[in-house]
Design an enzyme around this catalytic site. Structure first.
Site, short mmCIF file in Angstrom:
data_model
loop_
_atom_site.label_atom_id
_atom_site.label_comp_id
_atom_site.label_asym_id
_atom_site.label_seq_id
_atom_site.Cartn_x
_atom_site.Cartn_y
_atom_site.Cartn_z
N CYS A 85 59.73 37.93 33.45
CA CYS A 85 59.07 38.77 32.46
C CYS A 85 60.10 39.69 31.79
O CYS A 85 60.92 39.23 31.01
CB CYS A 85 57.92 39.54 33.11
SG CYS A 85 56.76 40.25 31.92
N HIS A 193 54.86 35.33 36.50
CA HIS A 193 55.33 36.05 37.68
C HIS A 193 55.12 35.25 38.97
O HIS A 193 54.10 35.43 39.65
CB HIS A 193 54.57 37.38 37.81
CG HIS A 193 54.94 38.40 36.79
ND1 HIS A 193 55.81 39.43 37.06
CD2 HIS A 193 54.56 38.55 35.50
CE1 HIS A 193 55.94 40.19 35.97
NE2 HIS A 193 55.20 39.68 35.02
N GLU A 195 56.43 35.75 41.79
CA GLU A 195 56.46 36.63 42.97
C GLU A 195 55.06 37.13 43.34
O GLU A 195 54.85 37.61 44.46
CB GLU A 195 57.40 37.82 42.74
CG GLU A 195 56.87 38.94 41.86
CD GLU A 195 56.96 38.68 40.37
OE1 GLU A 195 56.79 39.64 39.59
OE2 GLU A 195 57.21 37.52 39.96
#
Length: 222
Positions: A85, A193, A195
């Protein structure tokens, strides 16, 4: 195996990235934007957030943080670097990746679970996936619209450097591009994302694990 995560003023997802690294069995090392020393980390993640409040342009100020000189140098030597991002925006501003991220075509901040199609597994961050595999990870951005000139896009496509592509384009990115790699495949930037999709207690899918498993497998061979 040590993976560094850089914290810039305004970073939001640095702790999430560290947690993902730890869950995958590696050691997460915090790195400060004002330091010019990466220590002995084996890879670096530039996390999501709003570095320096997104003033001027997203990532434009963070690109000049002291730590970035060393990130650029080590990336040139082959160290794996992942920009997520805002991290992707910083990589483009630092010219480690071509193109730019501009305001979403829909003109609003977009937050949703996003389907992606893996286009390349020839990188340090995607070798655990299969070409054509569809995954679903979190997406949240206001300036995630990837754009580049026609020659750059043709080169990215022709060299197999489009890493992941949107299935249902949420922001107007050219060619549905969600993430790209450099020529060597050690530097990857993507807007979604991964994660946020590693822990079964909080995520609807675990599809983000492959990025962290990939770099672990890559580092085990070098």
């Amino acid at each position: 195996m040590k993976i560094g995560v850089v914290t810039f003023p305004g970073s939001l997802d640095d702790h999430d990235a560290k947690r993902a690294i730890t869950l995958m069995g590696a050691e997460a090392v915090g790195l400060w934007h004002a330091s010019d020393d990466l220590g002995e980390v084996d890879a670096v993640i530039l996390p999501g957030g709003f570095s320096y409040g997104d003033y001027l342009r997203c990532g434009a100020i963070a690109r000049f943080s002291p730590v970035m000189d060393e990130v650029v140098r080590r990336a040139g030597q082959g160290m794996p670097v992942l920009g997520i991002c805002n991290g992707f925006q910083i990589l483009c501003e630092a010219r480690l990746l071509p193109g730019a991220l501009i305001r979403n075509e829909v003109r609003v901040f977009t937050a949703r679970d996003q389907r992606l199609r893996v286009e390349s597994t020839d990188t340090a961050w995607t070798n655990a996936y299969e070409v054509g595999q569809e995954i679903c990870v979190a997406l949240k951005n206001g300036e995630g619209n990837y754009q580049a000139d026609a020659d750059t896009v043709a080169r990215l496509e022709g060299e197999g450097r489009v890493v992941v592509r949107y299935v249902g384009n949420p922001n107007g990115s050219i060619h549905d591009i969600a993430g790209i790699a450099n020529e060597r495949g050690n530097v990857v930037g993507l807007m979604p994302h991964p994660e946020h999709n590693v822990d079964p207690q909080i995520a609807p899918t675990l599809d983000g694990r492959g990025f962290f498993e990939s770099v672990s497998a890559f580092l085990a061979t070098v």
